[in-house]
Write an enzyme that holds these catalytic residues in place. Sequence first.
Site, PDB file in Angstrom:
ATOM      1  CB  ALA A   1     -26.130  45.872  17.757  1.00 44.27           C
TER       2      ALA A   1
ATOM      3  CB  CYS B   1     -29.969  41.074  11.348  1.00 46.10           C
ATOM      4  SG  CYS B   1     -30.023  42.376  12.591  1.00 46.10           S
TER       5      CYS B   1
HETATM    6  P1  FAD Z   1     -27.191  42.702  21.398  1.00 42.29           P
HETATM    7  O1  FAD Z   1     -26.741  42.986  20.017  1.00 42.29           O
HETATM    8  O2  FAD Z   1     -28.080  41.530  21.621  1.00 42.29           O
HETATM    9  O3  FAD Z   1     -25.903  42.576  22.310  1.00 42.29           O
HETATM   10  C1  FAD Z   1     -26.004  42.411  23.694  1.00 42.29           C
HETATM   11  C2  FAD Z   1     -24.820  41.590  24.158  1.00 42.29           C
HETATM   12  O4  FAD Z   1     -24.605  41.836  25.551  1.00 42.29           O
HETATM   13  C3  FAD Z   1     -25.049  40.085  24.040  1.00 42.29           C
HETATM   14  O5  FAD Z   1     -24.079  39.509  23.206  1.00 42.29           O
HETATM   15  C4  FAD Z   1     -24.948  39.563  25.484  1.00 42.29           C
HETATM   16  O6  FAD Z   1     -24.289  38.318  25.576  1.00 42.29           O
HETATM   17  C5  FAD Z   1     -24.132  40.657  26.156  1.00 42.29           C
HETATM   18  N1  FAD Z   1     -24.371  40.768  27.596  1.00 42.29           N
HETATM   19  C6  FAD Z   1     -25.566  40.828  28.229  1.00 42.29           C
HETATM   20  N2  FAD Z   1     -25.388  40.971  29.559  1.00 42.29           N
HETATM   21  C7  FAD Z   1     -24.055  41.000  29.773  1.00 42.29           C
HETATM   22  C8  FAD Z   1     -23.251  41.121  30.947  1.00 42.29           C
HETATM   23  N3  FAD Z   1     -23.812  41.268  32.147  1.00 42.29           N
HETATM   24  N4  FAD Z   1     -21.914  41.097  30.802  1.00 42.29           N
HETATM   25  C9  FAD Z   1     -21.335  40.977  29.569  1.00 42.29           C
HETATM   26  N5  FAD Z   1     -22.053  40.847  28.443  1.00 42.29           N
HETATM   27  C10 FAD Z   1     -23.391  40.874  28.535  1.00 42.29           C
HETATM   28  N6  FAD Z   1     -33.017  44.043  14.080  1.00 42.29           N
HETATM   29  C11 FAD Z   1     -33.260  44.720  12.937  1.00 42.29           C
HETATM   30  O7  FAD Z   1     -33.322  45.960  12.966  1.00 42.29           O
HETATM   31  N7  FAD Z   1     -33.407  44.057  11.741  1.00 42.29           N
HETATM   32  C12 FAD Z   1     -33.332  42.708  11.652  1.00 42.29           C
HETATM   33  O8  FAD Z   1     -33.460  42.131  10.555  1.00 42.29           O
HETATM   34  C13 FAD Z   1     -33.107  41.969  12.852  1.00 42.29           C
HETATM   35  N8  FAD Z   1     -33.056  40.614  12.812  1.00 42.29           N
HETATM   36  C14 FAD Z   1     -32.795  39.937  13.968  1.00 42.29           C
HETATM   37  C15 FAD Z   1     -32.728  38.545  13.912  1.00 42.29           C
HETATM   38  C16 FAD Z   1     -32.459  37.823  15.053  1.00 42.29           C
HETATM   39  C17 FAD Z   1     -32.415  36.326  14.988  1.00 42.29           C
HETATM   40  C18 FAD Z   1     -32.218  38.506  16.283  1.00 42.29           C
HETATM   41  C19 FAD Z   1     -31.900  37.722  17.528  1.00 42.29           C
HETATM   42  C20 FAD Z   1     -32.282  39.884  16.348  1.00 42.29           C
HETATM   43  C21 FAD Z   1     -32.586  40.611  15.194  1.00 42.29           C
HETATM   44  N9  FAD Z   1     -32.682  41.999  15.210  1.00 42.29           N
HETATM   45  C22 FAD Z   1     -32.941  42.694  14.063  1.00 42.29           C
HETATM   46  C23 FAD Z   1     -32.553  42.757  16.478  1.00 42.29           C
HETATM   47  C24 FAD Z   1     -31.154  43.331  16.651  1.00 42.29           C
HETATM   48  O9  FAD Z   1     -30.212  42.312  16.490  1.00 42.29           O
HETATM   49  C25 FAD Z   1     -31.052  43.947  18.043  1.00 42.29           C
HETATM   50  O10 FAD Z   1     -31.996  44.990  18.133  1.00 42.29           O
HETATM   51  C26 FAD Z   1     -29.668  44.515  18.342  1.00 42.29           C
HETATM   52  O11 FAD Z   1     -28.685  43.523  18.219  1.00 42.29           O
HETATM   53  C27 FAD Z   1     -29.649  45.107  19.755  1.00 42.29           C
HETATM   54  O12 FAD Z   1     -28.363  45.513  20.093  1.00 42.29           O
HETATM   55  P2  FAD Z   1     -27.880  45.473  21.613  1.00 42.29           P
HETATM   56  O13 FAD Z   1     -26.468  45.937  21.618  1.00 42.29           O
HETATM   57  O14 FAD Z   1     -28.882  46.156  22.458  1.00 42.29           O
HETATM   58  O15 FAD Z   1     -27.957  43.948  22.020  1.00 42.29           O
END
Ligand code: FAD
Length: 442
Positions: A10, A42
């Site tokens: 995301a 999500c």
């Molecule tokens: P993420 O999208 O989780 O991405 C982080 C990525 O970084 C991961 O793929 C991981 O593998 C990678 N990573 C981590 N460390 C490293 C590293 N050292 N090197 C390389 N890659 C790495 N939010 C809502 O607002 N509405 C919803 O309906 C909702 N439903 C959800 C349902 C589920 C089942 C889940 C799991 C989450 C849901 N969320 C929802 C939450 C939302 O998905 C997260 O808030 C959002 O994806 C966060 O974005 P991010 O980029 O911080 O992390």
Amino acid sequence: MRIVVVGGVAGGMSAAARARRLNESAEIIVFEKGPDVSFANCGLPYHVGGDIQSREALLLHTPQTLDASLGLDVRVNTEVTAIDRAAKTVKVTGPQGTDVVSYDALVLSPGATAFTPPIPGMDLPQVTHLRTVDDATALAARVEGAQTAAVLGAGFIGLETAEALRERGLDVALIEMAPQVLPPLAPEMARLVELELRANGVDVVTGLAASAVAPAASGKGVTVTLSNGASADVDIVVVSVGVRPNSSLASDAGLAVDERGAILVDDEQRTDDPSIWAVGDAIAVRNQITGVTGPVPLAGPANRQGRRAAESIMGVAKPAKPVLGTAIVKVFGLTAAMTGASPRMLDQAGIEHVVHHTHHLNHAGYYPGADQVHLMAAFAPDGTLLGAQGVGRAGVDKRIDVLATSLRAGFGADDLAELELAYAPPFGSAKDPVNMLGFMMQ
Ligand code: FAD
């Protein structure tokens, strides 16, 4: 200029895409340790439940489509294991082995990890989390031939998972340590959600935690023991008891994190290193109403923060607004949603408030299909809106979105009373439930 992004879902992918749109010549490398990028976290519960049938529908992009459309260099199965801030390099380990890659700007979007409670049996093969596409595919496959499941944790993802497993025909026990389901909701609103779960055959257990999971004596499945000593055998256990920020990469590099491990950033997403930005579930944000800072693991903020990090790198960022924590969940036929501060959050922050409830219909009662929207709003004594929650079968999303917009605008009761909202009998009422909240506080 080379921009390196850690995490390709995301926040990370929003940062990469926005950076490309602002700068056609920058080299943009995205490292993702998992096999998929830009996937729909999500949507995972709906894949388990069968509403989203194909795994591919969850994969919004591949490294190839991101290269073709945006010229991004996306490397999956590649983990960033260390940051050398002095040299401005990251160490990566992937299919080609270990490498050191330099950066001019580094964006951290490593997300969060599902918390595993410190109880026996969490490593058994029947016990799983729901965080990745592979988790969802594995759980969907495991449901075949299973009859019973326990879901630990009745937060947003726990509720969606319990519903998905019910949709697949399993007997589901939903176990929540707090005295109510969906702990961010006010208890009287959460009660409506609990009744909907029970009406749809979910065995809801509140006020008790799982204390152990062990192989079942029958040889099939596992025995889940609760903190009161009760136990039950199930085929599957899904653990959904919250997440923790993935911030060890940042803290190991000496970047500032809060007491919960969330990375600290300024209002342009910059960490305390001027060449490193951080976004998403891994960072601490400030709540607009209470001023309390901490992680808010939601997709909307993560996407906006990723966009802002790219804008900051390019020198065109507008400062972040604090977060409202607007969230919504479908629970069988019911919708529950919230925005701003709950009465409990206001109590904890010592903020004086008045709470009003309305139970008006979602649209004119004489038009077929009208149903109650249970709305609750908290106001400051001077009428300023502080937060709102809604539960109902129809029209909850629209009211909470209006109230979230009102919170962002700093509206009070008089403004809610004066909002001129779309009305014809199938859609609303001449006095919308949002207007009614304003009238009650006036
Ligand atoms: P993420 O999208 O989780 O991405 C982080 C990525 O970084 C991961 O793929 C991981 O593998 C990678 N990573 C981590 N460390 C490293 C590293 N050292 N090197 C390389 N890659 C790495 N939010 C809502 O607002 N509405 C919803 O309906 C909702 N439903 C959800 C349902 C589920 C089942 C889940 C799991 C989450 C849901 N969320 C929802 C939450 C939302 O998905 C997260 O808030 C959002 O994806 C966060 O974005 P991010 O980029 O911080 O992390």
